[in-house]
Design an enzyme around this catalytic site. Sequence first.
Site, short mmCIF file in Angstrom:
data_model
loop_
_atom_site.label_atom_id
_atom_site.label_comp_id
_atom_site.label_asym_id
_atom_site.label_seq_id
_atom_site.Cartn_x
_atom_site.Cartn_y
_atom_site.Cartn_z
CG HIS A 72 -0.26 -0.05 2.51
ND1 HIS A 72 -0.18 1.28 3.24
CD2 HIS A 72 0.06 -0.75 3.60
CE1 HIS A 72 0.24 1.22 4.56
NE2 HIS A 72 0.38 -0.17 4.71
CG ASP A 189 2.75 0.57 7.79
OD1 ASP A 189 2.48 0.17 6.77
OD2 ASP A 189 2.18 0.90 9.02
CD GLU A 223 -2.79 -1.45 5.54
OE1 GLU A 223 -2.73 -2.28 6.62
OE2 GLU A 223 -2.10 -0.32 5.88
CD GLU A 224 -1.52 2.73 7.66
OE1 GLU A 224 -2.10 2.35 8.54
OE2 GLU A 224 -0.18 2.51 7.43
CG ASP A 244 1.79 -3.53 5.41
OD1 ASP A 244 2.65 -2.56 6.00
OD2 ASP A 244 0.77 -3.41 5.56
CG HIS A 324 1.07 2.88 12.84
ND1 HIS A 324 0.00 2.77 12.90
CD2 HIS A 324 1.42 2.20 11.64
CE1 HIS A 324 -0.57 2.08 11.86
NE2 HIS A 324 0.59 1.75 11.05
#
Length: 369
Positions: A72, A189, A223-224, A244, A324
């Site tokens: 992604h 990410d 995706e997030e 990922d 994150h």
Amino acid sequence: MKLPRIDSDYLVDILLRLLFTPSPSGYTDRVVHLVSEELERLGVPFELTRRGAIRATLKGRVSEPDRAVVAHIDTLGAMVKSLKDNGRLVLVPVGHWNGRFAEGARATLFTDHGQWRGTILPLKASGHTFAPEIDNQPGGWDHVEFRIDAKVRNLEGLLRLGVHVGDFLAIDPTPEITDTGFINSRHLDDKAGAAVLLASIEALIREGFDLPVDCHPLFTISEEVGSGASAALHQDVAEMLTIDNGTSAPGQNSSEFGVTIAMADQSGPFDYHLTHRIIQLCQEFSIQHQRDVFKYYRSDSAAALEAGNDVRTALVTFGVDASHGYERIHLDALESLARLVSVYMQGPPLYSRDRFGIGPRAGFPIQPG
């Protein structure tokens, strides 16, 4: 199947280009154009969904049962919740990330007619004014605000700048690559996963490898926020490999080196047979790897299955420290993943029976026991 030479310079270059292209979920058009232009340069045909997910095609000797490899290109970000009387902005996160990692971040605010630079700050930010109160104030998104780098001190000033509720903020990635091979940045990410996928494609094309079946590299844009690969698959895709981030943290088995293979996440176990094919490839080609289970994690694989796609899914990851947050990976993990993805795309389909959505028992596998 052969291991191609992964061009590490290309991998790092495309990663940096991806990182410096803002793409919080919902504001991804620029990065869609970037990846599309790179696929055009490589000579890879592709098509876009209505919202901009990219579905490319690497032709094989036969067209089914075909496979997909997905990463992604959307990231975490923020959005304006309200305009404050002091000329600053209340924010809400785009995607799930803790407000403590937002404090001090530089960011770009995108309005309807332009953009403004600024900083996300705690409500009490001046040590000379608040002293110990800074250490005692609570954290979280309710306790930060966005300070715009413009001459604005009130609500009227914000309106003159053209700021509105719902405007997007893209958080600066601030990448740094050390001499020891570590890559520190926000948004690894999954910009790193997209770079791995592009580097794998580049290697296969450069060395002229022949693929047994069609392979569809997918670049998803949501995706997030949970939807991910829900709408980008051809219905005849039988197996999907997701790239990922893994979670290198206490209690986890992920690593910043080699490939981390996910056995399960919060959505449940990944496909047994496809996952073990990936493990077998790592063993056959001497690719360093480890297995892990993720408790608070979901990916494009979950989105594809929840959308009703009957597809075998597996997840391969690069171990990320502080996922994150202020993320860190090592180039070794990205190179290892690119090698794995390139040999996976050269391999035969997992089961020829999988070309049928529904079929007889003949040819259906059985797990050891």
